[in-house]
Structures are given as C-alpha cells and as structure tokens.
Design a protein around this motif. Sequence first.
Motif, PDB file in Angstrom:
ATOM      1  N   LEU A 129      24.542  34.778   6.002  1.00 32.39           N
ATOM      2  CA  LEU A 129      24.568  35.920   5.142  1.00 32.39           C
ATOM      3  C   LEU A 129      25.494  36.989   5.934  1.00 32.39           C
ATOM      4  O   LEU A 129      25.355  37.083   6.983  1.00 32.39           O
ATOM      5  N   PHE A 130      26.440  37.471   5.173  1.00 29.30           N
ATOM      6  CA  PHE A 130      27.164  38.674   5.838  1.00 29.30           C
ATOM      7  C   PHE A 130      27.309  39.828   4.862  1.00 29.30           C
ATOM      8  O   PHE A 130      27.455  39.670   3.612  1.00 29.30           O
ATOM      9  N   THR A 131      27.276  41.072   5.463  1.00 25.74           N
ATOM     10  CA  THR A 131      27.221  42.265   4.791  1.00 25.74           C
ATOM     11  C   THR A 131      28.479  42.924   5.395  1.00 25.74           C
ATOM     12  O   THR A 131      29.053  42.590   6.655  1.00 25.74           O
ATOM     13  N   TRP A 132      29.293  44.042   4.606  1.00 26.42           N
ATOM     14  CA  TRP A 132      30.236  44.715   4.825  1.00 26.42           C
ATOM     15  C   TRP A 132      30.388  46.089   4.320  1.00 26.42           C
ATOM     16  O   TRP A 132      29.858  46.269   3.260  1.00 26.42           O
ATOM     17  N   LYS A 133      30.523  47.022   5.289  1.00 22.08           N
ATOM     18  CA  LYS A 133      30.625  48.520   4.851  1.00 22.08           C
ATOM     19  C   LYS A 133      31.911  49.011   5.895  1.00 22.08           C
ATOM     20  O   LYS A 133      32.004  48.512   6.887  1.00 22.08           O
ATOM     21  N   SER A 134      32.533  49.856   5.054  1.00 29.38           N
ATOM     22  CA  SER A 134      33.826  50.358   5.611  1.00 29.38           C
ATOM     23  C   SER A 134      33.545  50.866   7.124  1.00 29.38           C
ATOM     24  O   SER A 134      34.269  50.929   8.160  1.00 29.38           O
ATOM     25  N   VAL A 140      27.470  39.373  10.414  1.00 26.68           N
ATOM     26  CA  VAL A 140      27.008  37.885   9.888  1.00 26.68           C
ATOM     27  C   VAL A 140      25.781  37.660  10.639  1.00 26.68           C
ATOM     28  O   VAL A 140      25.455  37.825  11.765  1.00 26.68           O
ATOM     29  N   TYR A 141      24.698  36.940   9.636  1.00 27.61           N
ATOM     30  CA  TYR A 141      23.433  36.725   9.936  1.00 27.61           C
ATOM     31  C   TYR A 141      23.352  35.499   9.854  1.00 27.61           C
ATOM     32  O   TYR A 141      23.594  34.897   8.686  1.00 27.61           O
ATOM     33  N   VAL A 142      22.821  34.409  10.661  1.00 25.81           N
ATOM     34  CA  VAL A 142      22.611  33.309  10.594  1.00 25.81           C
ATOM     35  C   VAL A 142      20.930  32.907  10.815  1.00 25.81           C
ATOM     36  O   VAL A 142      20.302  33.561  11.569  1.00 25.81           O
TER      37      VAL A 142
END
Length: 827
Positions: A129-134, A140-142
């Motif tokens: 799972l990965f998240t993105w904010k500016s 990245v989460y494993v």
Amino acid sequence: MFSEDFTSQDDQRMILSFFSPCLDIVEGKVSKGIYLREKRGVTLLYYKTSCISNPAQCDPEGVTFSFFWKTQGEQPRTAFPAYGGQVISSGFKVCSSEGKGFVEFYTRENSMKWEASFSPPGPYWTHILFTWKSKEGLKVYVNGTLNTTDPSGKVSHAYGEPNVNLVIGSDRDQPKNYENGAFDEFIIWERALTPSEIRMYFTAAIGKQVYLSTTPPTAATNMKVSTDVYCPIITNLNEQRSNSEHEGNMLSYLQNMSVSLPNKSLSKETASNFTETFLETIGEVLVPIWTDEHEQSSDMVGLIETIDKVLWHIASNVQTYKVPITIEGSSSVAEYSLAKVPPETMTSHHYRFPTQGQSYIEIPREAFHSKTWTTIVGLLYHTMHRCFNNIQPADTKIIEAANYKKHLIIATSHLISLKVEPPPMLSQNLSGSPLITIRLTHTLSWEQYNAASNKSNRVFLYCAFLDFSSKGGVWSNQGCVLTEGNLNYSICHCNHLTNFAILMQVVPLELTRGHQVALSSISYVGCSLSIFCLTITLVTFAMLSSVSTIRNQRYHIHANLSFAILVAQILLLISFRFEPGTIPCKVLAVLLHFFFLSAFAWMLVEGLHLYSMVIKVFGSEESKHLYYYAIGWGSPLVICIISVSSCMDSYGENRNCWLSLGKGAIWAFVAPALFVIMVNIGILVAVTRVISRISAENYKVHGEANGFKLTAKAVAVLLPILGSSWIFGVLAVNNHAIVFQYMFAVLNSLQGFFIFLFHCLLNSEVRAAFKHKTKVWSLTSSSIRNINVKPFNSDIMNGTRPGTTPTKLNTWDKSSNSANRIDLSAV
C-alpha cells in the motif's frame, strides 16, 4: 472482507486479478471508471477525470493505492513483441526487477517524480500500500507497516514523454528471463489513509486465520504471522511520537514496552522497520529536550538501558534462514548495527564497529571461539554524551575521581556500545591479550578545551563504562585502562563489553595551606604599604605642582600611573570580602579590569616617553600630552566596553572577583598586558645600552669608573614604572613555579612602594623642589613680604653658578644631540 470505515462516496475502489510484472495507470477514455484494454497481450488500466490521472487534484487529501502481490521467480522463456499505448504524463508504476520492488509516482504539472524501493514479496501474498500527498511525498507500507518513503521527490522530464511507448517483452525473438507475478485486490482511495487506518484495513483484509495462498502454512508463513505481532507495536510508536507531550510519559512507555515485547521471531524487513521507528521516536521526542537541559543524566542512563534491551530483543529474534543478516544504518540518535553471523565469519578477521570513522570498538578474532551463530548489537550515539556534563565523583565507581570530590566529571567523547552473544573470550589481565580496543575521538567544547589545556589545571581522563549491575547504572572504570591519547583522542583496552565513553575531570592546581597563607599575607601587607606610599606620592606631586621642574610631563605621567595603581590595589583589597557570583563582585571585577588595564597603559606611556627622551625626540609637548591621555585612559575604556558587552557573565564568577578563565575573557587583560610588557622590555634594553655607552664615554673623558653601578641603578629605577615585575606573573602559572609566585607577590604588591621610593623619596628634583617649597612656606609664615626671593629653576639642580650663562638640558629639546642629554637625577 473490507471494513465499512473505508467506504465513502469520495473513495474510488476497484478489485481485479491479473498477471503482469509491471502495472501502469494512465489516462483512459471512460469518465470515473475502469477501462481495460487488451492489445497484443497487454493489459492496461485507464482512469480519467479524477485525481488518479491527475494527482494534483487530490490535494490536500492525497491518494492511496492498495493491492496484494506475489512473485514466482524468474523463468526463461521466449519473449514476444508486445506494445501498449503511450505513457501519458501523470500516473504511477509498480514493478519488480533484479530482486527489488519499485514504486514510482509522477505529476505532470511540475514534472516531479517520487520513487521508493523495497524488498519484493516473494512467493507468498504480500500486501503493498502506498500513499501520496504533495507535502508528505510518497510513503510505502508493506503488510501494514511503513517501509520506505520519498518525501521530497525530484524533477524528472524524461518520465511520461508522449513519444515513449510502453513495451512489455521485446520486439526480437531472443530468450530472456522474466519474473512471473500476480496482483490481486487492487483498491484506490482518493485520499491518503492514516497509519491507523492502514493497519485496520490490513488486519481486516488478511483475517486472523486466512492465508492468501493455497500453499499450506510453512516456516515462511508462520514467520509472517509472527511478524504481524510487531506491527501494532510499530504503529503505536508512530502514534506516541506524534501525540507525546511530556518526555516522562514517553520514557515510561518505552521502558514498559522493552519488558513486554513478544518472544516471537520477525523478518529482517520488520526488524529494520522496528529499529528505525524506535530510534527515530527517541530522537524526535526525548533526546532534543534532554541534551538542551543537560540535567537529565539519570533519566538518560535509563533510556540507554532501554535502547539496549529493545535492540537486543530485535537482533536475537530476527530470522536468518541460515543466511548472515546485518541491519545497519544511522538515525538522529545513533549509528547502529544489528547482525547475526556464522562462526566461521567471526574467526576469520577482527570485528570492528563501526567499520568507518575515528571512533570504534574492535574485538580481535582470537577472542571468538564459539561454534554457534553470534548475535551482535552496536551503537554509536551522536548526542547522548551532552547529558553527562555534571557527574558527581561520589556517584561513580571511579576511585581516582573520588580524590577530588569537589570537581565534576564530564563525558568528553561519544558513547559507544557493543554487545556480543556468545561473549568473546578475553584476558582478565589488562596487560595480557586478547583485549577489546576502544578508540574514541574527544568532543570538547572550546571552553572545555581551554580549561583542559590550561597549565594551571590538572586533567584526568578515564576509560569508563555504564555499570548496570548497580541499580540505575553508574560509571565505572574497572576492567579498563587508558593506553594512549591526548586532548583529541583516547585509546583504551578493556576485558568486557558494554557502553563506553571517555570521562574527563579538570582539577585546578592548588597550593598547600601554608603557601596560601604566606602569599595572602604578602599581598595584604604589600598592597597596604603600596597604597600608603602611593597616597604620599600623589600628595607630594600635588603640593609641588607649582614648581617648574615638577610641572613637566614626566611627573604628570608618574602621577597618572600612581593613581591607576592606587585605585586598583584598593579595589583588590575590597574584592577579597565579596563572594563570587554576586552583583558587587561583578562590579568590582569590571572596575579592577579597567584600572589594572589603565595601569599597564600608563606603564606603556612611561616607556614611550622614556624612548622620546633618550632615543628619539618626536612631536611637540602638547601633541604628546593628548596622545598619552588617549593611550592611558582611552584604550582601557574601549577594551573594557567591548569585553563587558560580549561576555559580562565572565566577570566575578570563579573563585574571585576577576575575569573568568573558562570562556577566554581573561585574554581581554592578558593580551594587552603582554603587549605592554614586551614593548617596555624592548625600550628598557635600548635605554640601558644608551646609558652604558654614555657611562663608557664618561669614563674615557673624566676617568669615572662607576659606569656599571650607574647602569644598574638606572635599571632599578625604571623597572617599577615599566611593569617588568609582571613577567613573574606570567611565569607563575602552576604549582611547580612556586618561587615565581612568591617573587610576583612581593614585587607586584610593592610596585607602589618602589614608585614612591625611586621617583619621590630618592628623586633629587623632588627633594630640591620640596626644600624650595619649604623655604617659601617659611618665608610666607614669617610675613616677610618685601624680600626678593629668587625664583627656583633647574639651574640650581644643574649646578649653574649665579652670574654665568646657564646651560639648560631641557629634556624636550628637539636638537640632534638630545640622545646624549639624559636626565638621570633620580639615580
């Protein structure tokens, strides 16, 4: 399978299964939907008019991508040509290559690309799972645990060029190696999930007894379940780091956690993540507070013990699969290394931690005899030593330090720790072998270095360690010996392992009670006598100021020098009655600084005036008068103003009402004083040579054989006013120079007496002027008004007979022969 907490109108979710080593999301042609297209064996996902295709639209909520992934290893097969559509400018890519997993994220507007790498999942289903904010970048989460980040990204103009084709395979029929893999349950949220939400989703997704592979539970899958036990601990650490408001609560939490860790094995990936999160939590919450306060040494000992327990637990429980494992890195707290190595590795070479740098611990290979695997934990702390700047000698097991109980101990190097199990076999004799070698570079501040290098102090360096066998942990040096070093580094040999540091104790050299009483008595008596004599000198100069021979500049200079020394010695006697650190003591320290500097300035003026009389005549009397007063009172005032404004806390703090030695403020006095002494010594040598030459000429002309006696008397007269006695003050810097201390005490305290003796009492001009003044007073008191009193002038002292033409030797005469006309009437 999915919790309702993650379902909302704003969340876009999709689930699919397909096999592909690489997945790209690019712009599609269906609004708010999934568009699958198969062309030449390629499956692409298209998503349009949402923040997935244009991540800038996701701000400030961000975006989250989640899927399960497994790989099935590389297999050789013939490549087939496969071409996809063009890679459009915005999107992300997930792929594995050469044993590494990659996530790349790209935004079109600013041509920025974020990328992060992680360990590939292997043959078992792994949740990615990965998240993105500016503002936060890519995370990245494993398996529900934060694994890697890229917070800032970088500019990349090559990604997403419209003329680049997405190619899977090769356009030539040649054998290649491909990595077979599978993705499942692909889900997208149009916001960045929080760490707690990610953990909740992962727990709900896998279930407690559900395996995502048809493979039956094996050692590897059991490892995955054991690893899951540590995920809540890591999540709680992150939450504690963001929510902790009091360092005491955080320390209690960490101590409780260290004794309640589950006795479960964990993967290298989880071990690395746990270690990094644990140390970063300490670095962000506790260490900045304690290193600023410098008063938390007892709490810091407890924290170091907690760090040792947690990292040893991680290193002991990490699963190796019979392959050597090393987890190393650097955090804001320490440089660390956790390792499990086979016995043949330990016996093949010396073990050193860290492998680079000037500070390290080294274990000789001869000390390793175990036939089992060795567990090692090493730590080199960055700032912990700053919390050990006020160690009481009575609170240590260092016997040598206990002899100086009034003088605190400080840590003068980084703390370094090494634990090895099974422990190495070391010699119990510190002169034998093998022994541990510890080399530590010192981290002295400028103030500490000055104190240690001061010859009036004695420096003790101890190879010490934290002994946790006693409750709370105390510093000890048992089993360690200092073999080499200086103020920059130390090398120690020890017969055990633990937390080490170099401790320093600075002890001022003190005289015996007898010498202290003797020197104090000399100072009191000498200063009192000088104050009395200088008072008489000033009164005498004031009474005789109307006499022409006393009215010249030489006696003006004598008077100013006498006044400066008089006030300085009065203030010195008064300062003995005040305690250091008080306001009166600080004020007296400033005044003493000014008047002692003024005394030296007027000594310089004495030297310059003597030079102008004997060696070279320059300037008019009026111009020199202004220069002399500027030097005598102006320059000390400027120096004192600068010194007070920059380091007022250095006045009247250490043992007396004077300048502190610690911060270098003493140089505001020592530097000008040394300059004056050196200049006046040069002038004294030059004048002495001239006097000797004139004495030799007189011997040739008049047959007078007392040239040496005249020169010696001249030197004795000039020494008090040129401040040459302060040379002994420079030489009296330590206990070995006790003779110079006595000479300095006698000569300096009696400087006022010598000025009175040579320049007032034994001075022929002053005596003649006093006789003339006495005669005038006598005539005045007898009311004799009509007697023509012959004016007093220097002719009487020069031996000129009445009626003859006077030959006046004016000391301010500007003729070329002035060098031979020296006024030595005082001799």
